[in-house]
Design a protein around this motif. Structure first.
Motif, PDB file in Angstrom:
ATOM      1  N   THR A 123       0.856  -1.193   0.000  1.00  0.00           N
ATOM      2  CA  THR A 123       0.000   0.000   0.000  1.00  0.00           C
ATOM      3  C   THR A 123       0.890   1.240   0.000  1.00  0.00           C
ATOM      4  N   PRO A 124       0.421   2.333  -0.607  1.00  0.00           N
ATOM      5  CA  PRO A 124       1.231   3.561  -0.643  1.00  0.00           C
ATOM      6  C   PRO A 124       1.523   4.060   0.771  1.00  0.00           C
ATOM      7  N   ASP A 182       9.793   1.640  -1.317  1.00  0.00           N
ATOM      8  CA  ASP A 182       9.657   2.985  -0.752  1.00  0.00           C
ATOM      9  C   ASP A 182       9.216   2.906   0.710  1.00  0.00           C
TER      10      ASP A 182
END
Length: 427
Positions: free
Chosen positions: A66-67, A101
């Motif tokens: 998930t972002p 990220d």
């Protein structure tokens, strides 16, 4: 079997490969799939089994699916008992998250909190922490655990043994009840099972021992010796055997300091490492040990787990531990990744009971010898040095993991009793 076959993403497989690993260890093969499925996991794995990657890799995958949330609140919390283990786990997290990220940081006592707080304010997805500093910063309102999705208790049995049960329970109250919890321990003791039943929901139990068992992978030797002759015998063994990189275990911090000084006097480069040493001194001693400027590292049981010393050739029990399982943890620092290792124990009369218990635990008799000039005292008592402490860790060592601030490579990627004390344990 490959890491990809376990369900890991290409980015994580690439990161693992960059570290030189291509085949999962047994604990990784058993733990990664259920973690990826979102299940709570209760895992038993000793030092050297690759357990850190067993929870780090799937944790990173779950978060990366998930972002990142706005302001990057802490979404995964990894608790460890010692500073050294916390730093080691953080390094693994950084290594394996290089292609995703995610941000991570580590916090522990013994150092100024300013830089740690600054990093936290910039937002981190994964936090590795020791209990003391974590609670200190939370009490100061400098961090929030309200968004934690995944909690990992690493070396949970050691945390219980060091008196962190109360802190663990407090931390549990700071994070959401709806979460995924992973508990990794060297053993499935009664205390660990009790902790599991309280905080894990329908956990999947996985268990793995090192690929080479203690007896198979490590040459073990006992020397019976008079207590007062132990230091001279150790000097003889190191000097005449031309031993390099020797990890020596002392029962107490004072004993570790005293022995290191005597070795230095004998022209053997030595340093002591234990909970009363500053973080800077501990880091310097470990660095010297790794680069060869320090030949002998004298440690309390803080070093039996968490210190990243690969392919260590020699371990010496200057004094036997009075908890048999700690013997296995200590000598497990050597004989790893298929390398040979030698574990020597200097045993005086008052340690006879401890030796018997250790041999019972490992299911084998350890070869024994007596060297001329270092004979044991035939009149010495075989009564344990502190019988009321038998089966428990001495008070002086139970808190040697981390000092609390006043404010408060193998084929795969890389017990004690719970007790609460009126005095807060040092982190």
């Amino acid at each position: 079997m490959s890491f990809k076959s376990l369900g890991l993403s290409e980015d994580l497989v690439k990161a693992v490969s960059a570290q030189g690993y291509d085949t999962p260890t047994p604990i990784q093969s058993k733990s990664i799939p259920p973690v990826l499925e979102g299940k709570d996991v209760l895992a038993s794995a000793q030092t050297g089994t690759g357990k850190t990657a067993g929870f780090t890799l799937p944790l990173l995958q779950l978060l990366s699916q998930t972002p990142p949330l706005r302001n990057r609140p802490i979404r995964a919390l990894i608790l460890t008992p010692t500073r050294e283990l916390a730093a080691q786990v953080h390094q693994n997290v950084k290594d394996y998250s290089r292609f995703v990220d995610l941000r991570s940081t580590v916090i522990f006592g013994g150092v100024n909190q300013k830089s740690q707080v600054s990093t936290l304010r910039n937002g981190v997805d994964v936090l590795i922490a020791t209990p003391g500093r974590l609670i200190d910063l939370n009490n100061q309102g400098l961090l929030s655990l309200s968004k934690v999705e995944i909690l990992v208790l690493d070396e949970a049995d050691r945390m219980l043994d060091m008196g962190f049960l109360r802190d663990i329970k407090k931390i549990m109250g700071l994070i959401p009840k709806k979460r995924q919890t992973l508990l990794f321990s060297a053993t499935f003791s009664k205390d660990i099972r009790r902790l599991s039943s309280e905080f894990l929901k329908d956990p999947v139990s996985v268990e793995s021992t090192p690929e080479n068992t203690t007896v198979e992978a490590i040459e073990q030797q006992v020397y019976r010796v008079a207590k007062e002759k132990k230091t001279d015998l150790l000097i003889k063994l190191i000097s005449e055997g031309n031993w390099e990189q020797v990890l020596v275990f002392s029962r107490t911090k004072h004993g570790a300091n005293k022995l290191a000084k005597k070795l230095e006097s004998a022209k053997i480069g030595a340093a002591a490492i234990h909970g009363n040493k500053s973080q800077g001194a501990r880091t310097k001693a470990l660095a010297g040990f790794k680069n060869g400027s320090v030949k002998v590292l004298v440690a309390t049981d803080i070093a039996s787990r968490g210190l990243d010393i690969p392919l260590l050739p020699y371990v010496v029990n200057f004094e036997l531990p009075n908890v048999s399982e700690d013997y296995v943890h200590r000598i497990g620092r050597t004989g790893r990744a298929g390398a040979s290792g030698l574990a020597v124990s200097l045993v005086s009369a008052d340690e006879t009971v401890f030796l018997r218990d250790i041999e019972k635990l490992i299911g084998d008799k350890i070869p024994m010898d007596i060297l001329e000039g270092f004979e044991p005292d035939p009149n010495a008592s075989t009564k344990p040095f502190n019988p009321q402490q038998r089966g428990r860790k001495p008070q002086s060592n139970s808190r040697s993991g981390n000092s609390r601030s006043s404010s408060q490579k193998s084929s795969g990627a890389r017990t004690g009793n719970s007790r609460q004390n009126s005095n807060k344990p040092r982190r």
